[in-house]
Each structure stands twice: as structure tokens, then as C-alpha cells.
Design a protein around this motif. Sequence first.
Motif, PDB file in Angstrom:
ATOM      1  N   LEU A 171       0.815  -1.216   0.000  1.00 24.81           N
ATOM      2  CA  LEU A 171       0.000   0.000   0.000  1.00 24.81           C
ATOM      3  C   LEU A 171       0.848   1.263   0.000  1.00 24.81           C
ATOM      4  O   LEU A 171       0.445   2.283  -0.547  1.00 24.81           O
ATOM      5  CB  LEU A 171      -0.924   0.029   1.216  1.00 24.81           C
ATOM      6  N   SER A 172       2.014   1.191   0.604  1.00 28.40           N
ATOM      7  CA  SER A 172       2.853   2.388   0.684  1.00 28.40           C
ATOM      8  C   SER A 172       3.341   2.835  -0.689  1.00 28.40           C
ATOM      9  O   SER A 172       3.825   3.946  -0.847  1.00 28.40           O
ATOM     10  CB  SER A 172       4.033   2.160   1.627  1.00 28.40           C
ATOM     11  N   ASN A 173       3.185   1.990  -1.717  1.00 26.84           N
ATOM     12  CA  ASN A 173       3.608   2.352  -3.063  1.00 26.84           C
ATOM     13  C   ASN A 173       2.542   3.104  -3.858  1.00 26.84           C
ATOM     14  O   ASN A 173       2.774   3.472  -5.006  1.00 26.84           O
ATOM     15  CB  ASN A 173       4.024   1.096  -3.836  1.00 26.84           C
ATOM     16  N   ILE A 174       1.365   3.350  -3.273  1.00 29.18           N
ATOM     17  CA  ILE A 174       0.292   4.053  -3.971  1.00 29.18           C
ATOM     18  C   ILE A 174       0.706   5.476  -4.323  1.00 29.18           C
ATOM     19  O   ILE A 174       0.499   5.929  -5.438  1.00 29.18           O
ATOM     20  CB  ILE A 174      -1.006   4.050  -3.132  1.00 29.18           C
ATOM     21  N   SER A 175       1.281   6.178  -3.356  1.00 26.29           N
ATOM     22  CA  SER A 175       1.710   7.561  -3.579  1.00 26.29           C
ATOM     23  C   SER A 175       2.716   7.927  -2.496  1.00 26.29           C
ATOM     24  O   SER A 175       2.803   7.255  -1.474  1.00 26.29           O
ATOM     25  CB  SER A 175       0.504   8.508  -3.520  1.00 26.29           C
ATOM     26  N   PRO A 176       3.458   9.028  -2.698  1.00 20.34           N
ATOM     27  CA  PRO A 176       4.388   9.469  -1.645  1.00 20.34           C
ATOM     28  C   PRO A 176       3.664   9.780  -0.329  1.00 20.34           C
ATOM     29  O   PRO A 176       4.191   9.507   0.743  1.00 20.34           O
ATOM     30  CB  PRO A 176       5.027  10.733  -2.220  1.00 20.34           C
ATOM     31  N   GLU A 177       2.447  10.327  -0.432  1.00 18.99           N
ATOM     32  CA  GLU A 177       1.673  10.626   0.779  1.00 18.99           C
ATOM     33  C   GLU A 177       1.341   9.345   1.526  1.00 18.99           C
ATOM     34  O   GLU A 177       1.436   9.260   2.744  1.00 18.99           O
ATOM     35  CB  GLU A 177       0.383  11.382   0.445  1.00 18.99           C
ATOM     36  N   MET A 178       0.898   8.334   0.762  1.00 23.30           N
ATOM     37  CA  MET A 178       0.558   7.057   1.383  1.00 23.30           C
ATOM     38  C   MET A 178       1.806   6.418   1.985  1.00 23.30           C
ATOM     39  O   MET A 178       1.741   5.837   3.057  1.00 23.30           O
ATOM     40  CB  MET A 178      -0.085   6.105   0.370  1.00 23.30           C
ATOM     41  N   LYS A 179       2.951   6.550   1.311  1.00 23.90           N
ATOM     42  CA  LYS A 179       4.188   5.968   1.839  1.00 23.90           C
ATOM     43  C   LYS A 179       4.539   6.597   3.181  1.00 23.90           C
ATOM     44  O   LYS A 179       4.881   5.899   4.127  1.00 23.90           O
ATOM     45  CB  LYS A 179       5.339   6.142   0.860  1.00 23.90           C
ATOM     46  N   SER A 180       4.395   7.918   3.289  1.00 18.36           N
ATOM     47  CA  SER A 180       4.722   8.568   4.557  1.00 18.36           C
ATOM     48  C   SER A 180       3.701   8.230   5.638  1.00 18.36           C
ATOM     49  O   SER A 180       4.034   8.167   6.812  1.00 18.36           O
ATOM     50  CB  SER A 180       4.836  10.086   4.380  1.00 18.36           C
ATOM     51  N   LEU A 181       2.468   7.973   5.247  1.00 21.43           N
ATOM     52  CA  LEU A 181       1.433   7.630   6.212  1.00 21.43           C
ATOM     53  C   LEU A 181       1.488   6.151   6.580  1.00 21.43           C
ATOM     54  O   LEU A 181       1.492   5.782   7.746  1.00 21.43           O
ATOM     55  CB  LEU A 181       0.059   7.966   5.627  1.00 21.43           C
ATOM     56  N   ILE A 182       1.574   5.284   5.596  1.00 19.38           N
ATOM     57  CA  ILE A 182       1.531   3.837   5.807  1.00 19.38           C
ATOM     58  C   ILE A 182       2.793   3.337   6.500  1.00 19.38           C
ATOM     59  O   ILE A 182       2.750   2.344   7.210  1.00 19.38           O
ATOM     60  CB  ILE A 182       1.360   3.103   4.453  1.00 19.38           C
ATOM     61  N   GLY A 183       3.901   4.011   6.325  1.00 15.60           N
ATOM     62  CA  GLY A 183       5.165   3.541   6.880  1.00 15.60           C
ATOM     63  C   GLY A 183       5.116   3.195   8.350  1.00 15.60           C
ATOM     64  O   GLY A 183       5.842   2.334   8.809  1.00 15.60           O
ATOM     65  N   ASN A 184       4.267   3.848   9.117  1.00 15.43           N
ATOM     66  CA  ASN A 184       4.185   3.627  10.556  1.00 15.43           C
ATOM     67  C   ASN A 184       2.848   3.028  10.986  1.00 15.43           C
ATOM     68  O   ASN A 184       2.470   3.127  12.144  1.00 15.43           O
ATOM     69  CB  ASN A 184       4.402   4.958  11.288  1.00 15.43           C
TER      70      ASN A 184
ATOM     71  N   ARG B  28       1.022  12.312  23.413  1.00 14.81           N
ATOM     72  CA  ARG B  28       2.237  13.132  23.453  1.00 14.81           C
ATOM     73  C   ARG B  28       2.421  13.840  22.105  1.00 14.81           C
ATOM     74  O   ARG B  28       1.572  14.575  21.688  1.00 14.81           O
ATOM     75  CB  ARG B  28       3.436  12.306  23.874  1.00 14.81           C
ATOM     76  N   ASN B  29       3.543  13.578  21.440  1.00 14.47           N
ATOM     77  CA  ASN B  29       3.837  14.282  20.185  1.00 14.47           C
ATOM     78  C   ASN B  29       3.553  13.460  18.947  1.00 14.47           C
ATOM     79  O   ASN B  29       4.109  13.743  17.882  1.00 14.47           O
ATOM     80  CB  ASN B  29       5.311  14.719  20.172  1.00 14.47           C
ATOM     81  N   ALA B  30       2.719  12.446  19.062  1.00 11.92           N
ATOM     82  CA  ALA B  30       2.420  11.603  17.906  1.00 11.92           C
ATOM     83  C   ALA B  30       0.914  11.399  17.784  1.00 11.92           C
ATOM     84  O   ALA B  30       0.201  11.360  18.772  1.00 11.92           O
ATOM     85  CB  ALA B  30       3.112  10.251  18.023  1.00 11.92           C
ATOM     86  N   VAL B  31       0.459  11.279  16.550  1.00 12.08           N
ATOM     87  CA  VAL B  31      -0.917  10.896  16.283  1.00 12.08           C
ATOM     88  C   VAL B  31      -0.939   9.375  16.277  1.00 12.08           C
ATOM     89  O   VAL B  31      -0.170   8.738  15.564  1.00 12.08           O
ATOM     90  CB  VAL B  31      -1.401  11.471  14.926  1.00 12.08           C
TER      91      VAL B  31
ATOM     92  N   PHE C 174      -6.732   4.224  10.555  1.00 14.96           N
ATOM     93  CA  PHE C 174      -5.304   3.953  10.681  1.00 14.96           C
ATOM     94  C   PHE C 174      -4.944   3.929  12.156  1.00 14.96           C
ATOM     95  O   PHE C 174      -5.387   4.791  12.912  1.00 14.96           O
ATOM     96  CB  PHE C 174      -4.459   5.064  10.038  1.00 14.96           C
ATOM     97  N   ASN C 175      -4.099   2.978  12.556  1.00  9.46           N
ATOM     98  CA  ASN C 175      -3.550   2.941  13.901  1.00  9.46           C
ATOM     99  C   ASN C 175      -2.050   2.772  13.756  1.00  9.46           C
ATOM    100  O   ASN C 175      -1.593   1.897  13.034  1.00  9.46           O
ATOM    101  CB  ASN C 175      -4.151   1.775  14.691  1.00  9.46           C
ATOM    102  N   GLY C 176      -1.293   3.632  14.420  1.00  9.43           N
ATOM    103  CA  GLY C 176       0.166   3.569  14.340  1.00  9.43           C
ATOM    104  C   GLY C 176       0.777   4.773  15.018  1.00  9.43           C
ATOM    105  O   GLY C 176       0.228   5.311  15.978  1.00  9.43           O
ATOM    106  N   ASN C 177       1.903   5.214  14.520  1.00  9.42           N
ATOM    107  CA  ASN C 177       2.575   6.426  15.001  1.00  9.42           C
ATOM    108  C   ASN C 177       2.773   7.348  13.813  1.00  9.42           C
ATOM    109  O   ASN C 177       3.541   7.026  12.903  1.00  9.42           O
ATOM    110  CB  ASN C 177       3.938   6.085  15.622  1.00  9.42           C
TER     111      ASN C 177
END
Length: 175
Positions: free
Chosen positions: A49-62, A115-118, A136-139
Motif C-alpha cells: 500500500l505504501s507504493n500508492i503515492s508518496p503521501e501514502m508511503k509517509s502515512l503507511i510507513g508507521n 504526546r507528540n504523535a498521532v 489507521f492505527n500507528g505512530n
Amino acid sequence: MFKKLSILILILLVAGCGSYNSIDAFYNAHKDDSQVTAIRVPQFMLTLLSNISPEMKSLIGNTRDLRYMQFPSTTPERTQYLNNQMNSITGNSFIEVFRKNDELKRNVISIREKRNAVKEILIYNNNTVRGSFLYFNGNFDPVKVREMAKNSEFNELPGKLVQDFNMLPPEEVNE
């Protein structure tokens, strides 16, 4: 002894009620409904899924948990019921980043921070014909999340997610 037992029962009651208004409870309650599309992405597929777009890569990565559900919402009563359920889920523990109400139609983006993360992102849409949520659940970086919400990038994610995996025809994704 009675006081300790009463406190234990009260704690169990509060914990039980709190879990009812959760994505897990909503997902499990509706995944077997008629005309529902329910997707829960396993960890190994998150890389794809992280290969869909750069935005998705930055979101899906965590991301640790990713879910999507689309469900019918064809009567005003059903739409109100679904809207109320989502309001209960987000309640006091989520921060609304974006909300657009038009009669019973809803477009809501909510986050839960620690704290400092969503930690959680919930995108809920209901156009009175179909409802959907993307969870989405992650950091996640709060600056990136707020930027994506401001630029309406979250509105396009469910369609991209489903279309890239060819799970629904394009005309059904955008209804």
C-alpha cells in the motif's frame, strides 16, 4: 470485602462499556451486514500500500492496523444511526481535525494523539446513499496529518486504496 468487590465490578462495567464504542466493535458488528465491503489490511500488505503515492508511503510507513469499510446508508433512519455510532466512537477521546455536515451527510476526520504523535486516524464519510470509514492505527507525524487534512488528501485515500487493489469498480468507490 464488599467494597473491593463493588469497585472491581464498577471497573469491569466501565471497561466493558468503553470497548463497545470502538472501531473493533463497529467493524465486527457490521462486517457481515448485507452489501458491506470490509477490508482489514494485514501487516505484510501494508508495504504494498505504501507504493500508492508518496503521501501514502509517509502515512503507511508507521501503520500497525488499517481498515476500510463501506456500507449502505439508504434511509434517513439508517444514516442517522450510523452517524450516531461514529459520533460515539470518536466522542471525547478523538480530536476532530475536519467536519462538514450537510443535513445528514457527513465528512469527518478525527485523530487521537498521545504526546507528540498521532496514534489513530479515523475518516468517516456518509452521503446518505453509502457510508464509509478509513481507520489507521500507528505512530504518525501530527504536522503531516494536519497538512493532509488541510489539503483534503484524506478524502481521496479510500478510493485510491480500493481501486489500487481492484476490490470495487471505480463507480462504486465514489458513490
